[in-house]
Design a protein around this motif. Structure first.
Motif, PDB file in Angstrom:
ATOM      1  N   THR A  17      -4.968   1.675   7.408  1.00  0.00           N
ATOM      2  CA  THR A  17      -6.367   2.331   8.561  1.00  0.00           C
ATOM      3  C   THR A  17      -6.480   1.331   8.683  1.00  0.00           C
ATOM      4  OG1 THR A  17      -6.335   4.625   7.995  1.00  0.00           O
ATOM      5  CG2 THR A  17      -7.691   4.374   9.651  1.00  0.00           C
ATOM      6  N   LEU A  18      -7.518   0.347   8.204  1.00  0.00           N
ATOM      7  CA  LEU A  18      -8.145  -0.801   8.950  1.00  0.00           C
ATOM      8  C   LEU A  18      -7.232  -1.610   8.972  1.00  0.00           C
ATOM      9  CD1 LEU A  18     -10.434  -1.058   5.441  1.00  0.00           C
ATOM     10  CD2 LEU A  18     -10.829  -0.855   7.292  1.00  0.00           C
ATOM     11  N   GLU A  19      -5.299  -1.638   8.611  1.00  0.00           N
ATOM     12  CA  GLU A  19      -3.939  -2.699   9.519  1.00  0.00           C
ATOM     13  C   GLU A  19      -4.330  -2.480  11.100  1.00  0.00           C
ATOM     14  OE1 GLU A  19      -2.912  -4.772   5.412  1.00  0.00           O
ATOM     15  OE2 GLU A  19      -1.688  -3.086   6.654  1.00  0.00           O
ATOM     16  N   MET A  20      -4.061  -0.679  11.021  1.00  0.00           N
ATOM     17  CA  MET A  20      -3.984  -0.258  12.308  1.00  0.00           C
ATOM     18  C   MET A  20      -5.360  -0.303  13.243  1.00  0.00           C
ATOM     19  SD  MET A  20      -1.607   3.332  11.256  1.00  0.00           S
ATOM     20  CE  MET A  20      -1.012   3.734  12.971  1.00  0.00           C
ATOM     21  N   LEU A  21      -6.517  -0.802  12.608  1.00  0.00           N
ATOM     22  CA  LEU A  21      -7.536  -0.993  13.197  1.00  0.00           C
ATOM     23  C   LEU A  21      -7.770  -1.807  13.452  1.00  0.00           C
ATOM     24  CD1 LEU A  21     -10.281   1.548  11.807  1.00  0.00           C
ATOM     25  CD2 LEU A  21      -8.697   1.628  14.137  1.00  0.00           C
ATOM     26  N   GLY A  22      -6.612  -2.843  12.783  1.00  0.00           N
ATOM     27  CA  GLY A  22      -6.673  -4.330  13.061  1.00  0.00           C
ATOM     28  C   GLY A  22      -7.868  -5.177  12.850  1.00  0.00           C
ATOM     29  N   VAL A  23      -8.399  -4.676  11.171  1.00  0.00           N
ATOM     30  CA  VAL A  23      -9.304  -5.337  10.922  1.00  0.00           C
ATOM     31  C   VAL A  23      -8.693  -5.518   9.292  1.00  0.00           C
ATOM     32  CG1 VAL A  23     -11.291  -4.661   9.294  1.00  0.00           C
ATOM     33  CG2 VAL A  23     -11.178  -3.636  11.913  1.00  0.00           C
ATOM     34  N   ARG A  24      -8.437  -7.116   9.017  1.00  0.00           N
ATOM     35  CA  ARG A  24      -8.517  -7.424   7.910  1.00  0.00           C
ATOM     36  C   ARG A  24      -9.945  -8.376   7.336  1.00  0.00           C
ATOM     37  NH1 ARG A  24      -2.557  -7.360   6.770  1.00  0.00           N
ATOM     38  NH2 ARG A  24      -1.819  -6.381   9.085  1.00  0.00           N
TER      39      ARG A  24
ATOM     40  N   TRP B 115       0.872  -0.895   0.338  1.00  0.00           N
ATOM     41  CA  TRP B 115       0.404   0.130   0.083  1.00  0.00           C
ATOM     42  C   TRP B 115       0.668   0.832   0.003  1.00  0.00           C
ATOM     43  CZ3 TRP B 115      -4.034  -2.116  -1.960  1.00  0.00           C
ATOM     44  CH2 TRP B 115      -4.360  -3.331  -1.281  1.00  0.00           C
ATOM     45  N   PHE B 116       2.061   2.020   1.030  1.00  0.00           N
ATOM     46  CA  PHE B 116       2.724   2.305   0.604  1.00  0.00           C
ATOM     47  C   PHE B 116       3.181   2.362  -0.392  1.00  0.00           C
ATOM     48  CE2 PHE B 116       2.706   1.439   5.146  1.00  0.00           C
ATOM     49  CZ  PHE B 116       2.651   2.700   5.813  1.00  0.00           C
ATOM     50  N   MET B 117       3.566   1.340  -1.406  1.00  0.00           N
ATOM     51  CA  MET B 117       4.390   1.911  -2.260  1.00  0.00           C
ATOM     52  C   MET B 117       3.617   2.311  -3.834  1.00  0.00           C
ATOM     53  SD  MET B 117       8.010   0.999  -1.912  1.00  0.00           S
ATOM     54  CE  MET B 117       8.015   1.265  -3.071  1.00  0.00           C
ATOM     55  N   LYS B 118       1.968   1.344  -3.226  1.00  0.00           N
ATOM     56  CA  LYS B 118       1.446   2.158  -4.136  1.00  0.00           C
ATOM     57  C   LYS B 118       0.852   3.544  -4.642  1.00  0.00           C
ATOM     58  CE  LYS B 118      -1.408  -2.314  -5.213  1.00  0.00           C
ATOM     59  NZ  LYS B 118      -1.858  -1.705  -6.956  1.00  0.00           N
ATOM     60  N   ILE B 119       0.356   4.151  -3.181  1.00  0.00           N
ATOM     61  CA  ILE B 119       0.897   5.560  -2.876  1.00  0.00           C
ATOM     62  C   ILE B 119       2.073   6.684  -3.661  1.00  0.00           C
ATOM     63  CG2 ILE B 119       0.292   7.080  -1.145  1.00  0.00           C
ATOM     64  CD1 ILE B 119      -0.341   5.348   0.719  1.00  0.00           C
ATOM     65  N   ILE B 120       3.166   5.956  -3.276  1.00  0.00           N
ATOM     66  CA  ILE B 120       4.498   6.724  -3.987  1.00  0.00           C
ATOM     67  C   ILE B 120       4.670   6.555  -4.989  1.00  0.00           C
ATOM     68  CG2 ILE B 120       7.235   6.118  -3.768  1.00  0.00           C
ATOM     69  CD1 ILE B 120       6.879   5.706  -1.184  1.00  0.00           C
TER      70      ILE B 120
ATOM     71  N   SER C 288      -7.492   5.321  -1.291  1.00  0.00           N
ATOM     72  CA  SER C 288      -8.066   3.593  -1.012  1.00  0.00           C
ATOM     73  C   SER C 288      -7.221   3.352  -0.126  1.00  0.00           C
ATOM     74  CB  SER C 288      -8.871   2.897  -2.244  1.00  0.00           C
ATOM     75  OG  SER C 288      -9.549   3.470  -2.274  1.00  0.00           O
ATOM     76  N   ALA C 289      -5.749   3.353  -0.320  1.00  0.00           N
ATOM     77  CA  ALA C 289      -4.533   2.517  -0.095  1.00  0.00           C
ATOM     78  C   ALA C 289      -4.439   3.264   1.930  1.00  0.00           C
ATOM     79  CB  ALA C 289      -2.757   3.515  -0.780  1.00  0.00           C
TER      80      ALA C 289
END
Length: 222
Positions: free
Chosen positions: A78-85, A40-45, A72-73
């Motif tokens: 943010t979802l991963e930080m909330l523990g949501v997958r 996701w970081f690489m997509k943003i960059i 969206s990335a």
């Protein structure tokens, strides 16, 4: 150079060797704490780098692709930080991110126009016989407003899609999606002024946003 720095920084972060830079250090800590996905970081960059040439989007799909790979990335992270997958939460994030990208493009149009730049999708502008010069001059004719209507409608459609399966989205994911409060507010306000994107009222802060955010949080909806 700036994008290359962050591309290398992300690579180093995932090798447990973050650069000595405050943001990179905090990012490394977040990655370790929440096991964030590097992709996701690489997509943003990558998407930001492709967008540095400051040209208008050729069509609405191109704008949506940019929004998916940036807004969206960020929501996926943010979802991963909330523990949501969760696949349903990801589906909602995809549509909300696209809506956010479209609304951001609309909101920034008056600002960009004063700097002789227009990024609105060219296919929709051509459909209504509107040129970039029309926006630069701040024209408010019906065909100009029709362009804004079409683009705003696409953002609204994405929000409706995201909400159509809200019952399948874990409640734990909802805080990531409260940005919809600001999106709804802008779309409602632009509709009130008959899609005149240059109307002065659209440049004012909404004092009711915190209240609407609280209500949305209390009702556990997005």
């Amino acid at each position: 150079m700036r994008m290359q720095f962050w591309r290398e920084a992300v690579e180093d972060i995932y090798c447990d060797n973050p650069p000595h830079q405050p943001v990179a250090t905090e990012l490394w800590r977040a990655v370790k704490r929440h096991n964030l996905t590097k992709m996701w970081f690489m997509k943003i960059i990558d998407e930001r780098e492709k967008n540095l040439d400051d040209r208008a989007y050729r069509n609405i799909q191109e704008l949506e692709t940019y929004a998916e790979n940036t807004q969206s990335a960020l929501l996926y992270l943010t979802l991963e930080m909330l523990g949501v997958r969760d696949i349903h939460a990801d589906h909602a994030a995809s549509h909300i991110g696209k809506a956010q990208g479209i609304v951001t493009c609309l909101r920034a149009t008056p600002y960009h126009s004063t700097r002789q730049k227009v990024f609105l999708p060219m296919d929709i502008c051509m459909l209504h016989g509107v040129s970039q010069e029309d926006f630069i001059r701040g024209k408010q004719e019906k065909n100009v407003r029709d362009v804004i209507y079409n683009i705003a409608s696409q953002a609204h459609i994405h929000l409706e899609h995201a909400r159509s399966f809200s019952k399948k989205v874990p409640v734990k994911a909802y805080p990531a999606f409260f940005c919809t409060v600001a999106l709804d507010d802008y779309l409602c306000n632009v509709r009130k002024v008959d899609f005149n994107i240059f109307h002065p009222s659209l440049q004012k802060k909404s004092t009711l946003l915190p209240l609407h955010l609280y209500i949305r949080s209390w009702k556990k909806t997005y």
